[in-house]
Scaffold this active site. Sequence first.
Site, PDB file in Angstrom:
ATOM      1  N   ARG A  33      39.042  31.853  19.466  1.00 31.10           N
ATOM      2  CA  ARG A  33      38.373  31.467  18.227  1.00 31.10           C
ATOM      3  C   ARG A  33      38.314  29.947  18.113  1.00 31.10           C
ATOM      4  NH1 ARG A  33      43.006  33.869  15.962  1.00 31.10           N
ATOM      5  NH2 ARG A  33      42.394  35.581  17.335  1.00 31.10           N
ATOM      6  N   ARG A  87      33.532  30.070  13.461  1.00 32.67           N
ATOM      7  CA  ARG A  87      34.416  31.208  13.766  1.00 32.67           C
ATOM      8  C   ARG A  87      33.618  32.504  13.767  1.00 32.67           C
ATOM      9  NH1 ARG A  87      39.794  33.177  12.852  1.00 32.67           N
ATOM     10  NH2 ARG A  87      39.761  35.300  13.672  1.00 32.67           N
ATOM     11  N   ASP A 114      45.528  30.989   8.631  1.00 35.03           N
ATOM     12  CA  ASP A 114      46.237  32.145   8.093  1.00 35.03           C
ATOM     13  C   ASP A 114      47.250  31.714   7.042  1.00 35.03           C
ATOM     14  OD1 ASP A 114      45.060  34.193   9.689  1.00 35.03           O
ATOM     15  OD2 ASP A 114      46.297  33.538  11.381  1.00 35.03           O
ATOM     16  N   ASP A 122      41.306  29.229  13.390  1.00 33.16           N
ATOM     17  CA  ASP A 122      42.011  30.334  12.740  1.00 33.16           C
ATOM     18  C   ASP A 122      42.917  29.736  11.663  1.00 33.16           C
ATOM     19  OD1 ASP A 122      42.819  32.920  12.247  1.00 33.16           O
ATOM     20  OD2 ASP A 122      44.379  32.913  13.777  1.00 33.16           O
TER      21      ASP A 122
END
Length: 285
Positions: free
Chosen positions: A216, A207, A221, A219
Amino acid sequence: MKKGTYEDQIRIEELEVYAHHGVYPEENEKGQHFYVNATLYTNTRPAGLADDLSLSTNYGEVCQFITEFMQQHTFQLIETVAERTAYEVLQHFPLVQGLDLEIRKPEAPIPLPFGSVSVAIHREWHEAYIAVGSNMGDSREHIAQALGQLQKNKDIRVEKVSELLETLPYGVVEQDNFVNGMFEIRTLLAPEELLQELHRIEQMEGRERKLHWGPRTLDLDIIFYDDLVYASEDLVIPHIDMENRYFVLKPLSELAPNFRHPITHKTVTQMLSELPVDLTEGNEA
């Protein structure tokens, strides 16, 4: 751990342990008495109804475990004694979801009249939802590698994994479609510690943070962490704008349709149903 989930308690009071902890060499050599108070947060109802110890946590075993751990290790600080002991109890006893632990030191080397000094902490397993996405390289393989890394971490338990879906890009639209999904985990890591671990995994998959909302390889989150509302320079929980993101709400609704946003108090299902038509229809590629 969501508030009110585990309200039953098993309490251990004034467990006496002779151990060798302290800043000064004589404390490590001679040792001294420590007293332990512990409250174990768990669900005692199954054991209570069945009158079956196998459905509960054996407090005798917990006492023996704490005693042996404190006697087999030497630390300078009672803060460390408390931290490490709580951690090991939570790792070793699967039905214990949270723990209040106090380590009391009545023989501390203080040249003044006093009763005792102590350190008291609370530690627990936390529930978190992690959104995963990728649109560079072999996206499904990047996601599989991320899942494998999470499963290898003893401070993280992966409970559920959503189906993966392919979605149109969000924000910067001139890029390849995304593969998105959601992980439900339990973790002993604090929010910032969990964020660091997610960044480590992202970096392992190559990344690079060059363009906001840009392409990307991976990811990861934090969407929810218990019912925590939290903001720092690097992290905001619940995740900003998650209620407007189909690629977050769709897989999240598969795992936790009735989870409530801690600020708006809307369920995931409600948030998904309230998305504008242009954010639902045609969003899947």
